[in-house]
Design a protein around this motif. Structure first.
Motif, PDB file in Angstrom:
ATOM      1  N   GLN A 664       0.839  -1.197   0.000  1.00 59.75           N
ATOM      2  CA  GLN A 664       0.000   0.000   0.000  1.00 59.75           C
ATOM      3  C   GLN A 664       0.871   1.243   0.000  1.00 59.75           C
ATOM      4  O   GLN A 664       1.875   1.316   0.717  1.00 59.75           O
ATOM      5  N   HIS A 665       0.470   2.235  -0.801  1.00 63.07           N
ATOM      6  CA  HIS A 665       1.199   3.501  -0.879  1.00 63.07           C
ATOM      7  C   HIS A 665       0.210   4.647  -0.716  1.00 63.07           C
ATOM      8  O   HIS A 665      -0.849   4.667  -1.350  1.00 63.07           O
ATOM      9  N   ARG A 666       0.568   5.574   0.144  1.00 64.31           N
ATOM     10  CA  ARG A 666      -0.281   6.749   0.349  1.00 64.31           C
ATOM     11  C   ARG A 666       0.034   7.774  -0.727  1.00 64.31           C
ATOM     12  O   ARG A 666       1.175   8.203  -0.889  1.00 64.31           O
ATOM     13  N   LEU A 667      -0.992   8.184  -1.458  1.00 65.66           N
ATOM     14  CA  LEU A 667      -0.832   9.160  -2.525  1.00 65.66           C
ATOM     15  C   LEU A 667      -1.029  10.566  -1.961  1.00 65.66           C
ATOM     16  O   LEU A 667      -0.723  10.820  -0.805  1.00 65.66           O
ATOM     17  N   TYR A 676      -5.096   6.536  -1.595  1.00 62.53           N
ATOM     18  CA  TYR A 676      -4.168   5.419  -1.481  1.00 62.53           C
ATOM     19  C   TYR A 676      -4.200   4.572  -2.752  1.00 62.53           C
ATOM     20  O   TYR A 676      -5.186   4.564  -3.494  1.00 62.53           O
ATOM     21  N   CYS A 677      -3.120   3.853  -2.945  1.00 63.65           N
ATOM     22  CA  CYS A 677      -3.054   2.816  -3.975  1.00 63.65           C
ATOM     23  C   CYS A 677      -2.616   1.527  -3.293  1.00 63.65           C
ATOM     24  O   CYS A 677      -1.646   1.522  -2.528  1.00 63.65           O
ATOM     25  N   LYS A 678      -3.345   0.454  -3.556  1.00 58.72           N
ATOM     26  CA  LYS A 678      -3.020  -0.835  -2.949  1.00 58.72           C
ATOM     27  C   LYS A 678      -2.956  -1.895  -4.046  1.00 58.72           C
ATOM     28  O   LYS A 678      -3.845  -1.972  -4.898  1.00 58.72           O
ATOM     29  N   VAL A 679      -1.897  -2.695  -4.012  1.00 59.78           N
ATOM     30  CA  VAL A 679      -1.728  -3.819  -4.934  1.00 59.78           C
ATOM     31  C   VAL A 679      -1.854  -5.106  -4.124  1.00 59.78           C
ATOM     32  O   VAL A 679      -1.193  -5.265  -3.085  1.00 59.78           O
ATOM     33  N   ILE A 680      -2.710  -6.022  -4.594  1.00 62.06           N
ATOM     34  CA  ILE A 680      -3.042  -7.229  -3.835  1.00 62.06           C
ATOM     35  C   ILE A 680      -2.773  -8.465  -4.687  1.00 62.06           C
ATOM     36  O   ILE A 680      -3.165  -8.526  -5.859  1.00 62.06           O
ATOM     37  N   LEU A 681      -2.127  -9.448  -4.099  1.00 67.07           N
ATOM     38  CA  LEU A 681      -1.926 -10.756  -4.727  1.00 67.07           C
ATOM     39  C   LEU A 681      -2.450 -11.817  -3.768  1.00 67.07           C
ATOM     40  O   LEU A 681      -1.982 -11.910  -2.630  1.00 67.07           O
ATOM     41  N   ARG A 682      -3.439 -12.604  -4.215  1.00 70.54           N
ATOM     42  CA  ARG A 682      -3.988 -13.659  -3.358  1.00 70.54           C
ATOM     43  C   ARG A 682      -4.148 -14.944  -4.160  1.00 70.54           C
ATOM     44  O   ARG A 682      -4.462 -14.920  -5.352  1.00 70.54           O
ATOM     45  N   VAL A 714      -5.602  -4.216  -8.188  1.00 70.52           N
ATOM     46  CA  VAL A 714      -5.155  -2.863  -7.863  1.00 70.52           C
ATOM     47  C   VAL A 714      -6.362  -2.087  -7.355  1.00 70.52           C
ATOM     48  O   VAL A 714      -7.431  -2.109  -7.981  1.00 70.52           O
ATOM     49  N   VAL A 715      -6.189  -1.414  -6.228  1.00 68.93           N
ATOM     50  CA  VAL A 715      -7.276  -0.652  -5.611  1.00 68.93           C
ATOM     51  C   VAL A 715      -6.819   0.781  -5.399  1.00 68.93           C
ATOM     52  O   VAL A 715      -5.741   1.021  -4.846  1.00 68.93           O
ATOM     53  N   LEU A 716      -7.617   1.728  -5.851  1.00 67.73           N
ATOM     54  CA  LEU A 716      -7.419   3.140  -5.544  1.00 67.73           C
ATOM     55  C   LEU A 716      -8.489   3.542  -4.541  1.00 67.73           C
ATOM     56  O   LEU A 716      -9.677   3.256  -4.755  1.00 67.73           O
ATOM     57  N   LEU A 727     -12.005   2.300  -6.056  1.00 64.98           N
ATOM     58  CA  LEU A 727     -12.031   1.912  -7.463  1.00 64.98           C
ATOM     59  C   LEU A 727     -11.059   0.749  -7.598  1.00 64.98           C
ATOM     60  O   LEU A 727      -9.867   0.897  -7.317  1.00 64.98           O
ATOM     61  N   SER A 728     -11.564  -0.418  -8.001  1.00 64.64           N
ATOM     62  CA  SER A 728     -10.727  -1.615  -7.994  1.00 64.64           C
ATOM     63  C   SER A 728     -10.775  -2.333  -9.336  1.00 64.64           C
ATOM     64  O   SER A 728     -11.783  -2.308 -10.050  1.00 64.64           O
TER      65      SER A 728
END
Length: 744
Positions: A664-667, A676-682, A714-716, A727-728
């Motif tokens: 996760q990165h704070r924009l 925020y931007c979050k990248v998820i791998l599951r 990817v989630v904004l 927004l995902s």
């Protein structure tokens, strides 16, 4: 006699020296600058500062009220007009005033229940109405003030500033004028800008509350004279704000006119005491219109130009006895030359009038020890303060530097009302090829939550929850504080629930082939809750369920069964974007409906802050559920943000085991709200049973038929008072793709 004559000569010489000094001191007039309040219009004072420096007029003291205290306080502290203009460019002025007075607390009742924010919350009691005494919160304003004046300790004498400074506030009860002349610049200026109803009254010494100084003295010219000013230059940004009768036929115009009438009555009588008055024409500028800063400052320049002859004449008059020194308009102020303070220790104080509030611990700020309080440190500190403020339900959590390198953190809360009614919203829509029978969906739910403590003048609490959307439901409960132990508070709760709408897989809104949402459900609950360690909730619930299904495709249209459920929730992750913390969900249940029913669920989520902008997390989920197959709550949902990327909402599975990693990165901030931007791998395994067929599972053994998949998403996100706006986009190796936008 000769000795007496010598004494007389010396005495005469001393008298002559004193008489000679009197005209010298009298010939050096003391010049005061007085700046009025006026909200955003007060930015026009910057143009006045620029004009005085261009004329070389020396300023010996600055006095200000409300916005005039902020501009004047900055100038007195060593900020040049150029510095102040740069601050305006760097500061999101709209976001500064977009903070709610109190953040709504995210609701999380039990383990694995979904969360929602309250868009609207209203507390009340027998004698009070409202959760806070203001419309706008001051958290970001206090953060800004704490940084801007961090190079001065909170015990400074305002006469020791580069230019002596005074600002004015008023006692909220007695109306007494309070002149701030020493102590904390942060507290003094925050007190002076406490516009009634807009900002909350601010705590002052001896447990007093103070409001905006404009209530008693919006243009303190007489105060400047009483402090020894020989020449007074005043800027009154409210002097030309009187409206016409035609302009007063709206609520906002009449409200502002009332404020102007109150503030200008005492200001107008002092105009004659000034040597030079500047009246910027800002009649078309609202007091909270911080979107037109350039226009406001330009209006200030025009007002100065109209008074240019008087200003030049005054400069010549002062120049007859004092040296005029024209200052470089491009210079940095003396404040920049002061050393940046180092944080050597942490102290925390509760400035609330009612001290029954949860304050942070000094250990939560240990990472700041030994650091310089520069801009980056201040930004990190602000994020930490906001996170703790929301988690602790405080109105503000601010800071300032005290003596000996002490970072003094001040927390403030308002008295909690014993009754409350709140509204929340949750909605999402999107496109997905993982839906049961379509490519798009939309769903929305509105929540109403209410509680009444001290119900019937007893220790009972009445709890109410209503939902309108995918289902229409009402739940009412009585709660009694059974015991207080070293572990926490134990409550006994008796509740009744009734709901209708989409309760089964055939009637859910994501199923395009759905039948009419006319399912009915009723259940009675007896619950024992243990709340512990601020973040924990352990529950034991006994229920009896009655369910009527509208769709005749199900073998049984009526279900009646008992159930016993034990659950545990420990959650320090207050939102999806909290940078560090843990969340543990555990649930075990047993029931009976012709055969044994059971649920085994476990969830673990942990996040680590890598920096004040970045965090890393991992999670693990297990679900083994054997409940009545037609019901939606008999499954785990693998969809959207919490599940495997690529899967749509209500991707229902009885058995699931999956794990994930996220970064996760704070924009930046949008209108003052963080993004925020979050990248998820599951990846994980789950059963292949399709609950939308209305056919009972052929095999009840766990993971009898397994499917494996992996998804990347990817989630904004934007965290706002409305909730978390997401927004995902997600895609899985199994070929599923989902795009969604939602408010949670």
């Amino acid at each position: 006699m000769q000795g007496l004559g010598e004494i007389m000569k010396r005495a005469l010489l001393l008298v002559l020296l004193v008489l000679a000094c009197i005209p010298l001191s009298a010939s050096r007039p003391k010049v005061a600058l007085v700046l009025s309040g006026g909200g955003a219009r007060g930015l026009a004072h910057i143009a006045v500062l620029q004009a005085l420096e261009e004329e070389g007029i020396p300023i010996d003291m600055v006095l200000g009220t409300s916005m005039g205290s902020l501009v004047g306080g900055l100038y007195s502290s060593g900020y040049s007009p150029k510095d102040i203009l740069r601050l305006l460019d760097e500061t999101d002025m709209v976001g500064l005033f977009s903070e709610p007075a109190l953040d709504s607390v995210r609701v999380q009742d039990t383990a694995f229940s979904y969360m929602h924010d309250h868009v609207f919350s209203l507390g009340f009691s027998d004698s009070a109405f409202g959760d806070a005494p203001s419309l706008i919160g001051d958290q970001k304003i206090l953060e800004l003030l704490g940084y801007l004046f961090s190079k001065y300790p909170n015990t400074i004498d305002f006469d020791d500033l580069p230019i002596p400074f005074r600002c004015v506030s008023a006692d909220a009860v007695t109306g007494e004028r309070i002149v701030h002349e020493s102590g904390s610049l942060v507290s003094a200026i925050r007190s002076s800008i406490s516009i009634p109803l807009v900002f909350s009254p601010y705590p002052y010494e001896d447990d007093r509350l103070v409001v905006d100084g404009g209530v008693v003295d919006n243009l303190p010219i007489a105060l400047a004279r009483s402090l020894g000013a020989d020449i007074v230059i005043a800027s009154d940004v409210n002097a030309m704000q009187l409206q016409t009768y035609e302009q007063l036929e709206s609520l906002s115009a009449m409200a502002m006119q009332t404020v102007i009438l109150v503030t200008q009555e005492k200001a107008a009588v002092q105009h004659q005491l000034a040597d030079l008055l500047i009246f910027p024409d800002l009649r078309d500028i609202n007091a909270l219109d911080f979107t037109n800063t350039d226009l406001i400052i330009e209006r200030g320049r025009l007002a100065v130009q109209e008074k240019q002859d008087e200003l030049s004449a005054l400069a010549r008059r002062i120049g007859e006895t004092r040296t005029l020194s024209v200052l470089d308009s491009k210079r940095d102020g003396s404040y920049a030359l002061l050393p940046v303070p180092t944080i050597l220790q942490i102290a925390i104080q509760d400035i609330s009038l009612n001290k029954d509030h949860r304050m942070p611990h000094t250990s939560q700020f240990a990472s700041f020890l030994g650091r310089k309080l520069n801009k980056q440190t201040a930004e990190e500190l602000n994020l930490k303060l906001r996170e703790i403020r929301k988690a602790n339900g405080l109105a503000s959590l601010s800071y300032e530097m005290a003596l000996d390198g002490t970072l003094l953190i001040s927390g403030r809360g308002f008295e909690k009302r014993n009754r409350n009614i709140s509204l929340g919203l949750q909605s999402d829509a999107g496109f997905s090829n993982a839906l049961p029978s379509s490519l798009a969906w939309y769903r929305a739910d509105v929540f109403l939550d209410a509680y009444l403590n001290d119900f019937w003048n007893s220790e009972l609490s009445l709890l109410l929850n209503a939902t309108l959307g995918q289902k229409t439901s009402m739940q009412i409960a009585l709660s009694y504080p059974f015991a207080f132990t070293s572990w926490g508070q134990v409550d006994v709760k008796l509740g009744l629930f009734y709901g209708s709408g989409s309760l089964s897989t055939k009637s859910t809104v994501v199923n395009a082939a759905r039948t009419a949402p006319l399912d009915r459900a009723f259940h009675a609950d007896l619950c024992l809750d243990l709340r512990f360690n601020e973040y924990g909730l352990a529950s034991l619930v006994g229920s009896y369920h009655l369910v009527s299904l509208h769709d005749n495709q199900f073998p049984d249209a009526f279900l009646a069964f008992p159930e016993l459920e034990a659950s545990l929730l420990y959650n320090s992750l207050r939102s999806r974007f909290t940078p560090s913390g843990i969340r543990l969900d555990a649930l075990l249940s047993i029931g009976y409906l012709g055969q044994m029913l059971s649920s085994i669920r476990f969830g673990w989520n942990q996040r680590f802050a890598l920096s004040y902008l970045d965090s890393l997390g991992y999670d693990l989920h297990l679900s083994l559920i054997r409940r009545p197959f037609p019901l939606l709550d008999s499954y785990a949902d693998l969809g959207i943000v919490e599940g495997i990327p690529g899967y749509s909402p209500l991707s229902l599975k009885r058995d699931a085991l999956y794990a994930g990693l996220s970064w996760q990165h704070r924009l930046s901030e949008v209108l003052g709200y963080p993004t925020y931007c979050k990248v998820i791998l599951r990846t994980g395994f789950f059963d292949s049973y399709d609950p939308y067929t209305a056919i009972p599972p052929a095999d009840d053994s766990y993971f009898s038929t397994m499917v494996w998949d992996m998804g990347l998403g990817v989630v904004l996100g934007l965290v706002a008072p409305l909730g978390e706006v997401l927004l995902s986009f997600g895609a899985s190796l199994g070929g599923f793709v989902t795009i969604a936008v939602g408010v949670y």
